[in-house]
Design an enzyme around this catalytic site. Structure first.
Site, PDB file in Angstrom:
ATOM      1  N   HIS A 165      34.232  41.667  84.897  1.00 41.68           N
ATOM      2  CA  HIS A 165      35.356  42.244  85.660  1.00 41.68           C
ATOM      3  C   HIS A 165      34.946  42.537  87.108  1.00 41.68           C
ATOM      4  O   HIS A 165      35.494  43.427  87.737  1.00 41.68           O
ATOM      5  CB  HIS A 165      35.874  43.543  85.016  1.00 41.68           C
ATOM      6  CG  HIS A 165      36.083  43.442  83.542  1.00 41.68           C
ATOM      7  ND1 HIS A 165      37.292  43.121  82.964  1.00 41.68           N
ATOM      8  CD2 HIS A 165      35.211  43.584  82.509  1.00 41.68           C
ATOM      9  CE1 HIS A 165      37.160  43.096  81.645  1.00 41.68           C
ATOM     10  NE2 HIS A 165      35.903  43.374  81.345  1.00 41.68           N
ATOM     11  N   SER A 286      33.043  32.044 114.502  1.00 41.95           N
ATOM     12  CA  SER A 286      34.426  32.307 114.870  1.00 41.95           C
ATOM     13  C   SER A 286      34.601  32.036 116.352  1.00 41.95           C
ATOM     14  O   SER A 286      33.684  32.251 117.144  1.00 41.95           O
ATOM     15  CB  SER A 286      34.765  33.767 114.562  1.00 41.95           C
ATOM     16  OG  SER A 286      35.859  34.191 115.348  1.00 41.95           O
ATOM     17  N   LYS A 292      30.559  36.594 113.668  1.00 46.11           N
ATOM     18  CA  LYS A 292      30.943  36.011 112.377  1.00 46.11           C
ATOM     19  C   LYS A 292      30.063  34.839 111.951  1.00 46.11           C
ATOM     20  O   LYS A 292      29.639  34.032 112.762  1.00 46.11           O
ATOM     21  CB  LYS A 292      32.406  35.521 112.430  1.00 46.11           C
ATOM     22  CG  LYS A 292      33.440  36.628 112.478  1.00 46.11           C
ATOM     23  CD  LYS A 292      33.497  37.486 111.216  1.00 46.11           C
ATOM     24  CE  LYS A 292      34.085  36.774 110.023  1.00 46.11           C
ATOM     25  NZ  LYS A 292      35.528  36.542 110.157  1.00 46.11           N
ATOM     26  N   GLU A 299      34.214  27.944 100.898  1.00 44.91           N
ATOM     27  CA  GLU A 299      35.673  28.071 100.854  1.00 44.91           C
ATOM     28  C   GLU A 299      36.317  26.722 100.584  1.00 44.91           C
ATOM     29  O   GLU A 299      37.321  26.628  99.877  1.00 44.91           O
ATOM     30  CB  GLU A 299      36.186  28.650 102.174  1.00 44.91           C
ATOM     31  CG  GLU A 299      35.788  30.105 102.354  1.00 44.91           C
ATOM     32  CD  GLU A 299      36.091  30.606 103.755  1.00 44.91           C
ATOM     33  OE1 GLU A 299      36.918  31.503 103.894  1.00 44.91           O
ATOM     34  OE2 GLU A 299      35.489  30.085 104.715  1.00 44.91           O
TER      35      GLU A 299
END
Ligand code: ARG
Length: 467
Positions: A165, A286, A292, A299
């Protein structure tokens, strides 16, 4: 205003038609822009078909030899072309090959299609392509697996919190986590190999649907093309695209595994977890936020899964309403198959690179594995050894977790007296049992995270990926 019909000169079926196809019809009907990818397989199949016609006495030895030479030249010609020769006016790759053969050989070029249909031809081409491509994907899965083995060996002493979980549950070895992913990819390899086996049958000789009318030895023809044997039924031979659906199905599950891996690494590399840092080479920055480092490769592992599953789903929808045998809808098999397996290959290759470039923060991994009361089950098990029924032990440890939480400390920080307030069976010997090492070592069961077991798992994985 309607577009004037084009003359039927390039089509394979001109005789029956007074006028040529409408330009829009050609736009929807022509497959050359995408089935051009099968040109090598089409030539391979044609070489074998020429031999089969020779053996059947339909073509003379000299004719077969001339066809062979021309097809060989055509293969080189095709390899040189940078893009599909759509200016040829050919409807599909089979038409293009025939057109060129006729141009090269005259009347002999027109003989090759004797007893053959584009229906059995395209089914054969696509099986040849699928078989070759699955072999490459299989090798790429093995590379992913090898990257996990290397990671498991590198991090054999690193503990990691195990989650259920997404809450810290019990500590595991980082290597155990790596080998968990290894297993998923091992099943993927098995599924791809299965799909390959069923794809490895030769439909050639089925002709349009009823079986060719010539005395073709389909066994020899199949073996010639490296197939395990011919398909058993001529109607099934041209109607069946299970191998497309199956390959995409297996690809979807593999993509799903890559997606779950990507998701984990995205989480673990976030500032909140900070368990792992990915190689700069597979991340991006970024355009506005200088600090970043984004896990784009992971992804896209997650994102591409949607596309691959879409290819599988879309193709099943195409297939589900089709009466036997061939229907033109089947021409829609190629783009999802090509795209699905291409994208899977890209994902597998980048996944290998991502895994190889992961640097785990060992101290933080250990710290995270120590926290979250991940040794609570261990304490309950200790109480069971002291004769406390498991349900009571569970209750007592739950109360101790609350006590520790209220003080902001861990279970092992509680004094013996504190432990005994809820768990009277606890003795001094409990503390060594609550260490990370003891908790891990206790999971000795087959498939468990005890270091000895994980070492065995790595050794067995090595064997399984060597052949
Ligand atoms: N381009 C077609 C396909 O990919 C080849 C088979 C055409 N067969 C036919 N009967 N028109 O399916």
């Amino acid at each position: 205003m309607t577009t004037p019909p084009t003359p039927p000169s390039h089509a394979l079926w001109g005789g029956r038609f007074a006028s040529g196809p409408d330009a829009l019809f050609r736009a929807i009907n022509d497959s050359l822009p995408f089935d051009w990818r099968l040109v090598h397989q089409d030539i391979q199949g044609s070489l074998a078909w020429a031999d089969a016609l020779g053996r059947a006495g339909v073509l003379g030895a000299d004719e077969v030899a001339r066809l062979h030479a021309a097809l060989g030249d055509l293969d080189s010609e095709a390899a040189e072309l940078a893009s599909p020769p759509t200016d040829s006016g050919a409807e599909d790759v089979h038409t293009w090959v025939e057109q060129r053969l006729v141009a090269m050989l005259g009347p002999l070029g027109k003989k090759l299609h004797t007893g053959r249909s584009r229906n059995d031809q395209v089914a054969t081409d696509l099986r040849l392509w699928t078989r070759a491509t699955l072999d490459v994907r299989l090798a790429e899965i093995r590379e992913v697996q090898r990257a996990f083995i290397a990671l498991a060996e590198r991090e054999i002493d690193t503990p990691l919190p195990g989650y259920t979980h997404l809450q810290r549950a019990q500590p595991v070895l980082l290597s155990h986590w790596a080998m968990a992913h290894f297993e998923a990819f091992d099943r993927d390899a098995g599924r791809l190999a299965d799909a390959r086996n069923r794809a490895n049958r030769c439909p050639l000789g089925s002709a349009a649907l009823a079986g060719t009318g010539y005395a073709i030895d389909r066994q020899t023809l199949a073996i010639d093309l490296g197939f395990a044997g011919p398909t058993a039924n001529s109607m099934d031979g041209v109607a069946d695209r299970d191998f497309v659906a199956e390959s995409l199905g297996a690809a979807s599950l593999c993509a799903t595994h890559l997606s779950r891996l990507g998701e984990e690494l995205i989480l673990y590399s976030s500032g909140e977890f900070a368990l792992v840092e990915m190689d700069d080479a597979v991340t991006s920055g970024s355009s506005i936020m200088p600090q970043k480092k984004n896990p784009d490769a992971c992804e896209l592992l997650r994102g591409k899964a949607g596309r691959i599953i879409g290819a599988a789903t879309g193709f099943l929808v195409t297939l589900k309403g089709l009466p036997f045998a061939y229907n033109k809808d089947l021409q829609e098999d190629k783009e999802p198959l090509f795209d699905g397996l291409d994208q899977l290959g890209l994902c597998l290759r980048i996944a290998t690179r991502v895994i190889q470039g992961c640097t785990f923060d060992r101290a933080r991994c250990r710290q995270a594995a120590l926290g979250g009361f991940a040794n609570a089950t261990e304490l309950a098990d200790y109480l069971v050894e002291q004769g406390v029924p498991f349900r009571d032990a569970h209750e007592q440890v739950g109360l101790l977790v609350r006590l520790a939480l209220s003080r902001g400390i861990t279970l092992e920080d509680l004094s013996l007296a504190d432990l005994r307030t809820h768990a009277p069976a606890v003795k001094e010997d409990v503390y060594p049992r609550l260490t990370l090492e003891a908790t891990l070592a206790k999971r000795q069961v087959e498939g468990g995270t005890a270091p000895a077991r994980v070492r065995e798992a790595i050794a067995s994985a090595r064997n399984r990926t060597e052949d």
